[in-house]
Design a protein around this motif. Structure first.
Motif, short mmCIF file in Angstrom:
data_model
loop_
_atom_site.label_atom_id
_atom_site.label_comp_id
_atom_site.label_asym_id
_atom_site.label_seq_id
_atom_site.Cartn_x
_atom_site.Cartn_y
_atom_site.Cartn_z
N ILE A 23 -86.29 68.06 26.19
CA ILE A 23 -86.31 67.78 24.75
C ILE A 23 -86.33 69.09 23.96
O ILE A 23 -85.62 69.23 22.95
CB ILE A 23 -87.51 66.90 24.39
CG1 ILE A 23 -87.42 65.54 25.10
CG2 ILE A 23 -87.59 66.69 22.88
CD1 ILE A 23 -88.65 64.67 24.94
N ALA A 24 -87.15 70.04 24.40
CA ALA A 24 -87.29 71.32 23.66
C ALA A 24 -85.98 72.11 23.64
O ALA A 24 -85.59 72.65 22.60
CB ALA A 24 -88.41 72.15 24.28
N THR A 25 -85.29 72.19 24.77
CA THR A 25 -84.04 72.96 24.80
C THR A 25 -82.95 72.27 24.00
O THR A 25 -82.10 72.95 23.40
CB THR A 25 -83.59 73.18 26.25
OG1 THR A 25 -83.59 71.93 26.98
CG2 THR A 25 -84.49 74.17 26.97
N THR A 26 -82.95 70.95 23.97
CA THR A 26 -81.99 70.22 23.14
C THR A 26 -82.26 70.49 21.66
O THR A 26 -81.34 70.76 20.89
CB THR A 26 -82.08 68.70 23.42
OG1 THR A 26 -81.82 68.46 24.81
CG2 THR A 26 -81.07 67.93 22.58
N ALA A 27 -83.53 70.42 21.26
CA ALA A 27 -83.90 70.68 19.87
C ALA A 27 -83.58 72.12 19.48
O ALA A 27 -83.07 72.38 18.38
CB ALA A 27 -85.38 70.39 19.65
N ALA A 28 -83.85 73.06 20.39
CA ALA A 28 -83.58 74.47 20.10
C ALA A 28 -82.08 74.71 19.89
O ALA A 28 -81.68 75.43 18.96
CB ALA A 28 -84.09 75.35 21.24
N GLY A 29 -81.26 74.10 20.74
CA GLY A 29 -79.81 74.24 20.58
C GLY A 29 -79.30 73.66 19.27
O GLY A 29 -78.37 74.18 18.66
N THR A 30 -79.93 72.58 18.84
CA THR A 30 -79.55 71.95 17.57
C THR A 30 -79.97 72.80 16.38
O THR A 30 -79.20 73.00 15.43
CB THR A 30 -80.20 70.55 17.46
OG1 THR A 30 -79.84 69.78 18.60
CG2 THR A 30 -79.76 69.84 16.20
N ILE A 31 -81.19 73.31 16.43
CA ILE A 31 -81.70 74.15 15.34
C ILE A 31 -80.85 75.40 15.18
O ILE A 31 -80.47 75.78 14.06
CB ILE A 31 -83.18 74.52 15.58
CG1 ILE A 31 -84.06 73.29 15.39
CG2 ILE A 31 -83.62 75.65 14.66
CD1 ILE A 31 -85.51 73.49 15.79
N VAL A 32 -80.53 76.04 16.29
CA VAL A 32 -79.78 77.29 16.18
C VAL A 32 -78.37 77.03 15.66
O VAL A 32 -77.81 77.84 14.90
CB VAL A 32 -79.76 78.04 17.54
CG1 VAL A 32 -78.70 77.49 18.49
CG2 VAL A 32 -79.54 79.54 17.32
N ALA A 33 -77.79 75.87 16.00
CA ALA A 33 -76.46 75.53 15.47
C ALA A 33 -76.50 75.35 13.96
O ALA A 33 -75.53 75.67 13.26
CB ALA A 33 -75.95 74.25 16.14
N ASP A 34 -77.61 74.84 13.45
CA ASP A 34 -77.78 74.67 12.01
C ASP A 34 -78.06 76.00 11.30
O ASP A 34 -77.69 76.18 10.13
CB ASP A 34 -78.92 73.69 11.71
CG ASP A 34 -78.56 72.25 12.05
OD1 ASP A 34 -77.35 71.95 12.08
OD2 ASP A 34 -79.48 71.45 12.32
N LEU A 35 -78.71 76.93 12.00
CA LEU A 35 -79.07 78.20 11.39
C LEU A 35 -77.92 79.20 11.34
O LEU A 35 -77.84 80.02 10.44
CB LEU A 35 -80.24 78.84 12.15
CG LEU A 35 -81.61 78.15 12.04
CD1 LEU A 35 -82.60 78.80 13.00
CD2 LEU A 35 -82.14 78.23 10.61
N ILE A 36 -77.00 79.12 12.31
CA ILE A 36 -75.91 80.08 12.39
C ILE A 36 -74.85 79.74 11.34
O ILE A 36 -74.42 78.60 11.24
CB ILE A 36 -75.26 80.06 13.79
CG1 ILE A 36 -76.27 80.48 14.87
CG2 ILE A 36 -74.05 80.97 13.84
CD1 ILE A 36 -75.77 80.24 16.28
#
Length: 399
Positions: free
Chosen positions: A114-127
């Motif tokens: 769950i954490a790695t999925t959320a992290a990948g999503t957050i970074v996609a939104d931040l970039i």
């Protein structure tokens, strides 16, 4: 015109949190099987379950995480998962049997997935969208650095100081993942969760359809990558290069780091097709060189070529998966990609092991070189040709 900023505080924080997540994973990946064999006198198959159970729980939890991200918001899901992950790390001190450890591995895998999925999503939104290829490349470097440092720290802890220090190190690193995650402050527009219409449960809702084709290509090639993770050190010993085995992934990471400032920008400027075909050829050549390695130079040269090839392909695939999805489906797209990719790693660890029992590792890596070229064919039909067809349709409609 100046470029939109990439290296923000939140981008650095999510990259660090991801680094500590994967550092915990790699510390335990190489040490828990050894611990199980030594402390519980378990069989090799039971020791192998330490990794299998973890990966399976991560794979199963990721599609569910993709849906939770849409409903609850990415920061809330990330922090919940990091708390589960850190809590599971604390429990390693207590079990007195292999069964107890497997239960903890199950829980730990859920938090990780769950954490790695959320992290990948957050970074996609931040970039910034114009720098997505470059940004995802730097973000994925956090995984590569953990892959190099984790086994070193884990083996050092278990060999020099014992299991208590190993689990203390694991807990400290997991808490570091949580603390860096807590420091992330997403813009208000990213925190807002649009109300969604509740629908009945469906397997289709667990996956993002647009991300499936490129995820299959990534999962297909991940099978070969698992052969490197699992057996390259064994192969090094077989060809009397055990003294340089530990340097394989150091060189891999070094060349990946050297290439990252260029490859990510090329992906943004020229598209994935321009990057994919040279990189898949480099990956294949690296495996051929590895299969014929007869000294330290050729062994480490193969690591450099594979670092340039596969080390560039993985973030490229993840970027494509995210770009092809609607903005509100990025979480599900990330979950879809990572689930299929991890399935490839898990299947590869099992089936490559069966194949390796029937032939030499040299022959195995020789065959893998040709196997990855089949991945080029898959890429063409699953992504390249489809994109060209879509582009042609759009041009005809404009005319």
């Amino acid at each position: 015109m100046s470029k939109p900023k990439l290296w923000t505080k939140d981008f650095i924080s999510i990259s660090l949190s991801n680094f500590f997540l994967f550092l915990t994973f790699y510390i335990l990946l190489v040490t828990l099987p050894i611990f199980a064999l030594k402390e519980f006198h378990s069989s090799a198959s039971q020791a192998g379950l330490m990794t299998t159970v973890f990966l399976l729980s991560a794979i199963i939890s990721r599609p569910l995480a993709g849906q939770w991200l849409e409903r609850a918001g990415s920061r809330k899901v990330l922090l919940t998962a990091l708390i589960i992950f850190a809590g599971a790390s604390l429990f390693y001190f207590f079990p007195k049997s292999i069964t107890g450890f497997l239960i903890i591995r199950l829980l730990h895998g859920v938090g990780f997935g769950i954490a790695t999925t959320a992290a990948g999503t957050i970074v996609a939104d931040l970039i910034p969208s114009s720098r997505r290829g470059e940004g995802m490349g730097y973000f994925v470097m956090s995984i590569n650095m953990a892959m190099v440092l984790g086994p070193f720290l884990g083996l050092l802890a278990v060999q020099q100081w014992g299991s208590s220090w190993l689990f203390t190190l694991t807990l400290v690193v997991a808490i570091a993942a949580l603390l860096t995650g807590l420091s992330i402050k997403l813009p208000k527009k990213e925190q807002k969760v649009e109300p969604t219409v509740q629908s009945s449960f469906s397997v289709r809702n667990l996956f993002e359809a647009s991300a499936v084709p490129i995820s299959i290509v990534g999962g297909f090639l991940a099978i070969v990558y698992s052969a490197l993770l699992s057996f390259v050190s064994v192969y090094a010993s077989e060809i009397h290069l055990a003294n340089v085995a530990s340097l394989f992934f150091v060189v891999y990471a070094a060349f990946l780091l050297l290439s990252r400032p260029f490859t990510g920008k090329w992906l943004d400027q020229y598209g994935s097709n321009v990057l994919f075909y040279p990189c898949i050829i480099l990956f294949a050549i690296g495996l051929l060189v590895l299969s014929k390695a007869d000294g330290a130079f050729t062994f480490l040269l193969s690591a450099a070529l594979i670092g340039l090839g596969w080390g560039t392909l993985f973030p490229t695939f993840q970027t494509i998966a995210i770009q092809d999805a609607a903005p509100n489906k990025r979480g599900l797209a990330t979950a879809t990609f990572l689930s299929i990719y991890d399935t490839g790693i898990a299947l590869g660890s099992f089936f490559i092991g069966l194949v390796a029992a029937k032939m030499s590792y040299s022959s195995l890596y020789f065959l893998c070189a040709f196997y990855v070229l089949i991945g080029a064919v898959l890429y063409y039909f699953f992504h390249h040709a489809k994109k060209r067809e879509t582009s042609s349709k759009l041009k005809s409609q404009e005319q």
